[in-house]
Design a protein around this motif. Structure first.
Motif, PDB file in Angstrom:
ATOM      1  N   GLU A  70       1.389  -1.794  -0.175  1.00 12.15           N
ATOM      2  CA  GLU A  70       0.174  -0.353   0.297  1.00 12.15           C
ATOM      3  C   GLU A  70       1.383   1.678  -0.125  1.00 12.15           C
ATOM      4  OE1 GLU A  70      -3.233  -0.897  -0.281  1.00 12.15           O
ATOM      5  OE2 GLU A  70      -2.240  -3.302   0.179  1.00 12.15           O
ATOM      6  N   THR A  72       3.398   4.594   0.088  1.00 11.97           N
ATOM      7  CA  THR A  72       2.498   6.468   0.566  1.00 11.97           C
ATOM      8  C   THR A  72       3.416   6.981  -0.302  1.00 11.97           C
ATOM      9  OG1 THR A  72       4.177   5.982   1.385  1.00 11.97           O
ATOM     10  CG2 THR A  72       2.008   5.309   2.349  1.00 11.97           C
ATOM     11  N   THR A 152      -0.969   6.450  -1.212  1.00  6.50           N
ATOM     12  CA  THR A 152      -1.596   7.242  -0.493  1.00  6.50           C
ATOM     13  C   THR A 152      -0.710   8.226   0.259  1.00  6.50           C
ATOM     14  OG1 THR A 152      -2.030   4.623   0.735  1.00  6.50           O
ATOM     15  CG2 THR A 152      -2.281   6.244   2.195  1.00  6.50           C
ATOM     16  N   LYS A 159      -6.361   6.984  -0.319  1.00  9.02           N
ATOM     17  CA  LYS A 159      -5.896   6.919  -1.552  1.00  9.02           C
ATOM     18  C   LYS A 159      -5.613   7.829  -2.798  1.00  9.02           C
ATOM     19  CE  LYS A 159      -5.159   2.062  -0.225  1.00  9.02           C
ATOM     20  NZ  LYS A 159      -5.194   0.920  -0.026  1.00  9.02           N
ATOM     21  N   ARG A 266     -10.728   1.192  -1.032  1.00 12.07           N
ATOM     22  CA  ARG A 266      -9.927   2.396  -0.630  1.00 12.07           C
ATOM     23  C   ARG A 266      -9.693   2.829   0.665  1.00 12.07           C
ATOM     24  NH1 ARG A 266     -10.585   4.268  -6.214  1.00 12.07           N
ATOM     25  NH2 ARG A 266      -9.774   2.714  -7.553  1.00 12.07           N
ATOM     26  N   ALA A 270      -6.923   2.127   3.611  1.00 11.40           N
ATOM     27  CA  ALA A 270      -5.845   3.449   3.819  1.00 11.40           C
ATOM     28  C   ALA A 270      -6.254   3.720   5.465  1.00 11.40           C
ATOM     29  CB  ALA A 270      -6.286   4.910   3.111  1.00 11.40           C
ATOM     30  N   HIS A 276      -5.025  -4.321  -0.149  1.00 10.42           N
ATOM     31  CA  HIS A 276      -6.578  -3.993  -1.179  1.00 10.42           C
ATOM     32  C   HIS A 276      -7.278  -5.022  -1.652  1.00 10.42           C
ATOM     33  CE1 HIS A 276      -8.120  -1.650  -4.161  1.00 10.42           C
ATOM     34  NE2 HIS A 276      -7.751  -3.147  -4.624  1.00 10.42           N
TER      35      HIS A 276
END
Length: 387
Positions: A70, A72, A152, A159, A266, A270, A276
């Motif tokens: 995920e 960032t 993110t 997200k 999403r 987040a 996901h």
């Protein structure tokens, strides 16, 4: 009405496809690649395998292995810095959706600068970053064949969806043998992610004849093989079907769209760091039940393609079988509820309205056959605690 179809310029599919990397680089007139990956790919030896293959052709490749699940903004910036300081002419993205999504962002930011928020939808990014060759190691995101990336913003837990031709890899090397070592949990989560992509592409308001053909083909591959791959990771026939199905599902939604499941998924990822594919799986039965009244024939087609309904079943029977299958699939693949995942109910309920706002702002719910109100999205979130 015509549809604008966007695909990778080069696609190599099948066992050993990843070994074609030197020839692909040569065809692109590239000789100084940076491999973007994660620590697991290093530990499994996949990175070394690619480097050795490149050395056979006198190509040296540096590595950035600090991508995270995920991704960032902060997690990709070291990669951006490495690209901007290095003399690289291409990027090889090796791994699941997170390394590939990270590489897409790094390829654009590394060339053009700015902040990730500058590239957030509704801006469409058609500028070309560094040439990107994607080698997926999971059968799930389809990111190797999509014009999207998700990054993110950790300052707001949002997200951000980023869209455009600039995020489409120039080449995708789809080698199912790289998925044989995947554990059952990742196989399940990524597999349901791929199934969600195919279903949402097919029922989307942006669906077209081309995306329909890819989505149906994907469902025919994924439906009969997801359980097989989950229960026996060494089942090569099932792994091959899942890998191809995942790529076709990616092509389908990249040339149509995703819809409400992804819009709602999403924010869960987040806020609560749910992977996901897993958050998609949590939502898929509920969102499908909500959406069927607006497109019953389309969902009936999904049931037949997946293999849980017969051709002679009427629409109501087929959609009923589809809902039963999605619930049974989650049970068999041990998909946890939000509570079982460890999320506190009070915290979850306190942010459902904010999550609903973020879901709507992504634009994905507007592609759903039944477009929800903000209150209806909140109700679907809250109903997850009654499962």
């Amino acid at each position: 009405m015509s549809a604008n179809i966007i695909l990778p310029r080069i696609m190599q599919i099948g066992e050993g496809a990843s070994q074609a990397i030197p020839e692909v680089l040569h065809s692109l007139d590239c000789a100084r690649p940076l491999i973007i990956t994660d620590r697991m790919m290093m530990e499994l030896g996949y990175v070394n395998r690619i480097q050795q293959r490149l050395k056979e052709h006198q190509i040296d490749a540096d590595v950035f292995a600090d991508t995270v699940p995920e991704p960032t903004i902060s997690s990709i910036m070291a990669g951006v810095d490495q690209v901007r300081e290095g003399d690289y002419d291409s990027i090889i993205a090796l791994g699941g959706g997170s390394p590939i999504d990270s590489a897409k962002a790094i390829a654009i930011l590394g060339r053009y600068g700015g902040s990730m928020r500058d590239y957030k939808f509704p801006r469409v990014i058609d500028e070309q970053g560094l040439p990107l060759i994607a080698i997926p190691t999971t059968a799930g995101t389809g990111s190797e064949a999509t014009k999207f990336t998700i990054i993110t913003d950790e300052s707001s837990d949002e997200k951000m969806l980023c869209v455009g031709l600039g995020f489409m890899p120039v080449a995708a090397l789809v080698d199912y043998s790289l998925t044989l070592s995947l554990p059952a949990r990742i196989t399940a989560d990524t597999g349901i992610d791929a199934l969600t992509h195919a279903m949402e592409a097919y029922v989307s308001r942006k669906a077209n004849a081309y995306s329909d053909s890819q989505a149906l083909a994907a469902m025919r591959l994924l439906g009969p093989n997801l359980r097989r791959a989950y229960h026996n990771g060494q089942d090569q026939q099932a792994r091959e079907a899942m890998m191809l199905g995942s790529t076709l599902a990616g092509i389908a939604f990249s040339n149509a769209s995703v819809a409400l499941v992804h819009g709602m998924s999403r924010p869960i990822g987040a806020f609560f760091h749910v992977p996901h594919g897993l958050s998609n799986a949590m939502l898929l039965p509920s969102v499908t039940a909500f959406s069927i009244p607006a497109a019953p024939e389309r969902y009936a087609d999904c049931a037949r393609a997946i293999g849980v309904a017969e051709q002679e079943d009427n629409t109501e029977t087929a959609t009923g079988k589809l809902l039963a299958e999605l619930v049974a699939l989650n049970d068999e693949l041990q998909v946890p509820t939000p509570a079982q995942f460890g999320i506190e109910e009070e915290h979850f309920m306190s942010v459902t309205e904010e999550m609903a706002s973020q879901a709507l702002s992504s634009g994905s719910p507007n592609n759903n056959p039944r477009i929800p109100t903000r209150d209806e999205i909140v109700e679907i979130y809250q109903a997850l605690w009654k499962k």
